[in-house]
Design an enzyme around this catalytic site. Structure first.
Site, PDB file in Angstrom:
ATOM      1  CG  ASP A   1      12.848 -26.684  18.950  1.00 17.53           C
ATOM      2  OD1 ASP A   1      12.519 -25.804  18.121  1.00 17.53           O
ATOM      3  OD2 ASP A   1      13.301 -26.413  20.086  1.00 17.53           O
TER       4      ASP A   1
ATOM      5  CG  ASP B   1      10.091 -24.409  16.406  1.00 20.20           C
ATOM      6  OD1 ASP B   1      11.218 -24.608  15.936  1.00 20.20           O
ATOM      7  OD2 ASP B   1       9.894 -24.076  17.595  1.00 20.20           O
TER       8      ASP B   1
ATOM      9  CG  ASN C   1      10.709 -25.205  21.779  1.00 23.23           C
ATOM     10  OD1 ASN C   1      11.364 -24.486  22.540  1.00 23.23           O
ATOM     11  ND2 ASN C   1      10.392 -24.830  20.559  1.00 23.23           N
TER      12      ASN C   1
ATOM     13  CB  THR D   1      13.424 -22.816  13.888  1.00 20.78           C
ATOM     14  OG1 THR D   1      12.752 -24.061  13.669  1.00 20.78           O
ATOM     15  CG2 THR D   1      13.415 -22.001  12.607  1.00 20.78           C
TER      16      THR D   1
ATOM     17  CG  PHE E   1      15.712 -22.797  24.439  1.00 25.51           C
ATOM     18  CD1 PHE E   1      15.765 -23.459  25.659  1.00 25.51           C
ATOM     19  CD2 PHE E   1      15.380 -23.529  23.306  1.00 25.51           C
ATOM     20  CE1 PHE E   1      15.493 -24.817  25.748  1.00 25.51           C
ATOM     21  CE2 PHE E   1      15.098 -24.886  23.387  1.00 25.51           C
ATOM     22  CZ  PHE E   1      15.154 -25.533  24.618  1.00 25.51           C
ATOM     23  CG  ASN E   2      16.836 -22.510  19.353  1.00 23.88           C
ATOM     24  OD1 ASN E   2      16.131 -23.287  20.000  1.00 23.88           O
ATOM     25  ND2 ASN E   2      16.349 -21.745  18.383  1.00 23.88           N
TER      26      ASN E   2
ATOM     27  CG  HIS F   1      11.881 -16.220  19.629  1.00 22.00           C
ATOM     28  ND1 HIS F   1      12.594 -15.119  20.022  1.00 22.00           N
ATOM     29  CD2 HIS F   1      11.227 -16.660  20.740  1.00 22.00           C
ATOM     30  CE1 HIS F   1      12.398 -14.899  21.321  1.00 22.00           C
ATOM     31  NE2 HIS F   1      11.571 -15.824  21.772  1.00 22.00           N
ATOM     32  CG  ASP F   2      11.645 -20.728  15.912  1.00 25.32           C
ATOM     33  OD1 ASP F   2      12.730 -20.247  16.289  1.00 25.32           O
ATOM     34  OD2 ASP F   2      11.127 -21.719  16.459  1.00 25.32           O
TER      35      ASP F   2
HETATM   36  C1  BDR Z   1      13.929 -20.190  20.598  1.00 24.44           C
HETATM   37  O1  BDR Z   1      13.773 -21.138  21.638  1.00 24.44           O
HETATM   38  C2  BDR Z   1      12.577 -21.860  21.474  1.00 24.44           C
HETATM   39  O2  BDR Z   1      11.866 -21.927  22.659  1.00 24.44           O
HETATM   40  C3  BDR Z   1      11.808 -21.183  20.365  1.00 24.44           C
HETATM   41  O3  BDR Z   1      11.119 -22.147  19.583  1.00 24.44           O
HETATM   42  C4  BDR Z   1      12.871 -20.479  19.570  1.00 24.44           C
HETATM   43  O4  BDR Z   1      13.404 -21.321  18.569  1.00 24.44           O
HETATM   44  C5  BDR Z   1      13.883 -18.796  21.197  1.00 24.44           C
HETATM   45  O5  BDR Z   1      14.882 -18.623  22.129  1.00 24.44           O
HETATM   46 CA    CA Z   2      12.294 -23.378  17.916  1.00 22.98          CA
END
Ligand code: BDR
Ligand code: CA
Length: 313
Positions: free
Chosen positions: A12, A17, A42, A126, A167-168, A241-242
């Site tokens: 996303d 990403d 996102n 991701t 978040f994911n 993160h990703d």
């Molecule tokens: C995840 O949430 C998204 O905002 C980022 O792309 C990442 O995949 C982090 O919590």
């Molecule tokens: Ca992501």
């Protein structure tokens, strides 16, 4: 012998990403992309689809991109536009796209690709896992064609969108639950480990110094992303993160994993989207997931720099 994985990236984009795409695209001898599917997360799926196409085309990566699900399975949609901005990838100016968009629906393309694959394939997720869950619900036997699902999501510890949830996971807990109970081999790169990949101003300068198209993408996207993250969380460096989940595909030794039973809270209450990781094996559930505990951060950043260098002088 170098092991080459055939992968589908489900994402996303999203600043981090985008850097995950850059990272994996730099190592074609290790990772062969069948394609990229995009999902709402996102930003809306229209924007994440557009962004994945913009990033691949800008970097000269010949990877087809497919538009996946419009929104989560059950819950009301949630976006991370507070972090990733109006476009989902604020901070970088792309040229107009030349390649025409793929028209096959992302989940249907994913199913067809897995079905036709001679060998099981790796999926790197991701974003919210809506597309994957849809695929597994439409054709559960497709799990047999998945070598493993590596995902960025969840946390043993604190959440980043609620006190409990990452978040994911929060964006589609029911989809994550389907994936966690699918029987597919799973690798979870949650916040516990992605918070060890901290991008500081100095790191942006180091990568920008490579002065090629990938370095410019890194500099502009990370400058925008880090400014917002640092303000939002009151920190001085932002987690990338990703790319941590992506890095495991290239250098698994960078990350220490521990098998455990992982579930996700689908109650819709305070803990909605929280991952419960049974570190001590107290719950008696079978370990369904290898959870990332520790990242070799210096080697991770060396890998990012090596990837950037591979995009030319
Ligand atoms: C995840 O949430 C998204 O905002 C980022 O792309 C990442 O995949 C982090 O919590
Ligand atoms: Ca992501």
């Amino acid at each position: 012998m170098i092991e080459k994985r055939k992968i589908i990236l489900d994402c996303d984009p999203g600043h981090d990403d985008a850097i995950a795409i850059m990272l994996l695209g730099a190592f074609p001898e290790k990772v062969q992309f069948a394609g990229i599917t995009t999902v709402a997360g996102n930003q809306t799926v229209d924007k994440t689809f557009f962004n994945a196409r913009r990033v691949t085309e800008y970097l000269g990566l010949d990877i087809p991109v497919y538009r996946g699900c419009e929104g989560p399975l059950l819950r009301s949609p949630v976006l991370a536009d507070d972090i990733h901005g109006e476009t989902g990838l604020d901070g970088f100016t792309f040229h107009d796209l030349k390649r025409s968009p793929e028209t096959e629906q992302g989940v249907l393309w994913m199913l067809r690709t897995l079905r036709e694959a001679a060998e099981p394939m790796t999926i790197l997720a991701t974003g919210p896992m809506t597309n994957l869950a849809m695929a597994l619900r439409l054709e559960p036997e497709i799990a047999g064609k998945i070598r493993e699902i590596v995902f960025m999501g969840g946390a043993m510890g604190l959440g980043n969108v609620t006190p409990a949830a990452e978040f994911n996971m929060f964006a589609d807990p029911e989809a994550a639950s389907i994936v966690l109970s699918s029987g597919c081999p799973l690798v979870m790169a949650g916040l516990d480990v992605t918070m060890q990949a901290l991008c500081s101003e100095q790191m942006i300068s180091r990568m920008a110094g490579r002065n090629n198209p990938a370095a410019r993408l890194f500099k502009d996207t990370m400058t925008s992303y880090c400014a917002v993250e640092c303000k939002t969380y009151n920190v001085t460096a932002a987690p990338l993160h990703d790319p941590v989940a992506a890095a495991w595909l290239l250098r698994p030794k960078l990350i220490e994993l521990k098998p455990m039973h992982v579930t996700v809270d689908c109650t819709g209450r305070e803990g909605y989207g929280r991952t419960y990781c049974d570190y001590y094996g107290k719950g008696g559930g079978r370990a369904n997931c290898r959870v990332a505990l520790q990242l070799e951060a210096d080697a991770f950043w060396d890998l990012i720099e090596e990837a950037i260098c591979r995009y030319g002088a």
